[in-house]
Design an enzyme around this catalytic site. Structure first.
Site, PDB file in Angstrom:
ATOM      1  N   ASP A 172       0.860  -1.194   0.000  1.00  0.00           N
ATOM      2  CA  ASP A 172       0.000   0.000   0.000  1.00  0.00           C
ATOM      3  C   ASP A 172       0.892   1.238   0.000  1.00  0.00           C
ATOM      4  O   ASP A 172       2.125   1.123  -0.090  1.00  0.00           O
ATOM      5  CB  ASP A 172      -0.959  -0.021   1.210  1.00  0.00           C
ATOM      6  CG  ASP A 172      -2.306   0.587   0.832  1.00  0.00           C
ATOM      7  OD1 ASP A 172      -2.321   1.769   0.427  1.00  0.00           O
ATOM      8  OD2 ASP A 172      -3.327  -0.104   0.917  1.00  0.00           O
ATOM      9  N   HIS A 232      -2.810   3.107  -4.593  1.00  0.00           N
ATOM     10  CA  HIS A 232      -2.224   2.578  -3.347  1.00  0.00           C
ATOM     11  C   HIS A 232      -0.811   2.055  -3.584  1.00  0.00           C
ATOM     12  O   HIS A 232      -0.431   0.988  -3.076  1.00  0.00           O
ATOM     13  CB  HIS A 232      -3.119   1.465  -2.767  1.00  0.00           C
ATOM     14  CG  HIS A 232      -4.380   1.990  -2.140  1.00  0.00           C
ATOM     15  ND1 HIS A 232      -4.401   2.708  -0.979  1.00  0.00           N
ATOM     16  CD2 HIS A 232      -5.678   1.913  -2.544  1.00  0.00           C
ATOM     17  CE1 HIS A 232      -5.647   3.045  -0.666  1.00  0.00           C
ATOM     18  NE2 HIS A 232      -6.440   2.587  -1.613  1.00  0.00           N
ATOM     19  N   GLU A 296      -9.810   2.537  -5.203  1.00  0.00           N
ATOM     20  CA  GLU A 296      -9.491   3.914  -4.820  1.00  0.00           C
ATOM     21  C   GLU A 296      -8.305   4.509  -5.584  1.00  0.00           C
ATOM     22  O   GLU A 296      -7.357   5.011  -4.990  1.00  0.00           O
ATOM     23  CB  GLU A 296      -9.203   3.966  -3.311  1.00  0.00           C
ATOM     24  CG  GLU A 296     -10.371   3.499  -2.477  1.00  0.00           C
ATOM     25  CD  GLU A 296     -10.095   3.512  -0.978  1.00  0.00           C
ATOM     26  OE1 GLU A 296     -10.977   3.900  -0.223  1.00  0.00           O
ATOM     27  OE2 GLU A 296      -8.989   3.108  -0.561  1.00  0.00           O
TER      28      GLU A 296
HETATM   29  C1  ACM Z   1     -11.053  -0.850   0.391  1.00  0.00           C
HETATM   30  O1  ACM Z   1     -11.570  -0.807   1.509  1.00  0.00           O
HETATM   31  N1  ACM Z   1     -10.424   0.215  -0.103  1.00  0.00           N
HETATM   32  C2  ACM Z   1     -11.111  -2.023  -0.425  1.00  0.00           C
END
Ligand code: ACM
Ligand code: ZN
Length: 523
Positions: A172, A232, A296
């Site tokens: 991440d 991420h 995201e």
């Molecule tokens: C997530 O909670 N961004 C998969």
């Protein structure tokens, strides 16, 4: 109380007969052929629990056997208890292992309630099979590094409650946690961040990860790795800045949330990097499924990047969302060429769902509904029921117990695409030392919701049964957190919400008042 009534998850059928089997000292344990390995593990465990004198000439016996033709559900099993013999059987090793967990649990419950020297188990016939085939836990090892020991202990708990998947979120913005030999900086640089002047981090070497995978495999638990992309990825970019659109050096992030620096989809070298990483990941993890995140991803950088724009022009891609779809479809076809199946969070639908992808639905049930009704398998982890990093105000145990991964509006016949579900434990605010109190007891509540058949649901009975398991967890060093939000924290929560409400009211009092007094619920 009959320990057979306290098993969790509740087995499909338990038929109790007259009499009981008594563990009073001598006992033989045997298992031939394919059952040998599980028998050896099982013997060690029950010996540690009951200090038996295991010898082959004993009058009472426990037999473990692989028998019958292989069933469609390879986790199904039977346990037959008579006054002189106990037989655990299944048509597969996985089913036999699940049987051994049910039996170990039974002994743990009985021992907690009976005299240590003479444990009695009522005669019975147990037949059991799970309602859903994917029953997992997603642990975020990136935001906070989780030790190998913690993962191994978690695998044991998953096994005891007949769960079968441990999904590791390995990368991440705040850390890259898996050694990749071709790109050593991913862990030399990417595994560490500077917090309050101190270095924080850690990673798993491939050798350590092999050990974790092997430990899980012996317990018939699949480790699914997640390498999150194209968003991420700040820790990867901090290690190799050329992966981003700007190519500028940045640090491994020390703040939570969503970040604007993501992989550049315009550069062919990004694809080379991702393929190299996936080569090592697929060689290391035997899992047929590889999770590539896909959640995201901000498109700010792509909008201004000449190479991303060029890619969009050349490939006739109309929007940045579709550019993400292009990226993921290429990754999916690469994984497919290696015999692997891509899993992604439900954002992978937004830019055009890759052909064979499995969707993990987290933004409610909508992603699962779309995936299943368009012929894709799906894992259903809505924040409402499965995010155990969220407080109990949002998701208490009663809500978890009520959970079914089948989306309420799913057309009949599409349920076959609902693989099951995973609990998600994100660790932004939860270092290893705090995870247990967030995760338990909710995780074992979810284990029941996914294994046991919904027709037999009865919450008051379940609650009594659940509480019998807290001492079992404590014997594994786990101290469970609360079941419900306390009265005082509910008041605190309501006060906070009232504060939010009044701040909206103060900023635009007329509109707020209008909404409040003329609010019409939608049809
Ligand atoms: C997530 O909670 N961004 C998969
Ligand atoms: Zn770019």
């Amino acid at each position: 109380m009959n320990p057979l009534t306290l098993l969790l998850p509740k087995p499909t059928s338990v038929v109790v007969h007259e009499g009981s089997f008594t563990f009073s000292g001598d006992c033989s344990v045997s298992g031939k052929g394919e059952a040998q390995h599980i028998t050896a593990m099982f013997t060690k465990e029950i010996n540690a629990l009951l200090h038996l004198n295991i010898n082959s000439s004993a009058k009472s016996e426990i037999v473990l056997a692989i028998d019958g033709t292989r069933k469609e559900n390879n986790e199904s099993y039977r346990i037959s208890i008579t006054p002189t013999a106990i037989r655990l059987s299944s048509s597969s090793q996985t089913g036999l292992f699940r049987a051994s967990r049910t039996f170990v649990q039974l002994l743990m419950i009985a021992r907690a309630r009976q005299n240590d020297r003479e444990i009695q188990i009522p005669c019975a016939e147990i037949t059991d099979a799970p309602a859903f085939r994917w029953r997992g836990l997603n642990l975020d090892c990136a935001r906070h590094f989780l030790s190998k020991e913690y993962l191994l202990r978690t695998i044991d708990v998953l096994a005891l409650y007949r769960m079968n998947v441990l999904h590791l979120h390995l990368t991440d913005d705040q850390g890259w946690r898996l050694e990749i030999k071709k790109y050593p900086k991913l862990t030399e640089t990417g595994a560490w961040r500077t917090e309050n002047g101190k270095k924080y981090g850690g990673y798993y070497t491939q050798r350590e990860m092999k050990e974790i995978i092997e430990y899980a495999a012996q317990r018939h638990i699949l480790i699914v790795p997640e390498i999150d992309m194209p968003g991420h990825t700040q820790a990867a970019i901090a290690s190799y800045p050329q992966l981003s659109c700007t190519g500028q050096p940045i640090e491994v992030s020390t703040r939570w949330g969503i970040h604007k620096d993501v992989l550049c989809v315009g550069k062919e070298s990004t694809f080379d990097f991702v393929k190299d990483v996936l080569d090592e990941v697929t060689a290391l993890f035997p899992s047929k499924y590889i999770h590539v995140g896909g959640d995201e991803c901000l498109t700010l950088r792509w909008k201004r990047c000449p190479l991303c724009r060029k890619r969009m022009h050349e490939e006739d891609i109309a929007s940045e969302r579709s550019l993400q779809g292009y990226f993921l479809r290429r990754i999916e076809s690469y994984l497919k060429s290696k015999g692997k199946i891509l899993i992604g969070w439900d954002e992978i639908i937004d830019g055009g769902l890759p052909e064979n992808a499995v969707v993990q639905s987290w933004r409610g049930f909508k992603g699962a509904e779309f995936a299943a009704s368009s012929g894709h398998n799906t894992i259903v982890s809505p924040t409402s029921h499965c995010y155990f990093d969220y407080g109990l105000t949002y998701t208490d145990i009663e809500k978890v117990y009520s959970f079914s991964p089948i989306p309420p509006m799913l057309p009949l016949g599409d349920e076959k695409h609902i693989l099951g579900s995973e609990a998600c434990m994100w660790t932004e605010f939860t270092p290893e030392s705090k995870i247990d109190s967030m995760l338990y007891p909710r995780l074992i509540v979810l284990a029941e919701a996914l294994w046991s058949h919904p027709a037999g649901k009865h919450y008051p009975e379940f609650l009594i049964r659940l509480r019998e398991h807290y001492p079992l967890l404590a014997s594994r060093g786990i101290h469970v957190g609360a079941e419900y939000e306390s009265y005082f924290s509910r008041i605190r929560y309501n006060a906070r919400m009232a504060g939010v409400f009044f701040s909206i009211l103060i900023r635009d009092p007329e509109a707020a008042w209008e909404n409040l007094t003329h609010y019409q619920p939608a049809d």
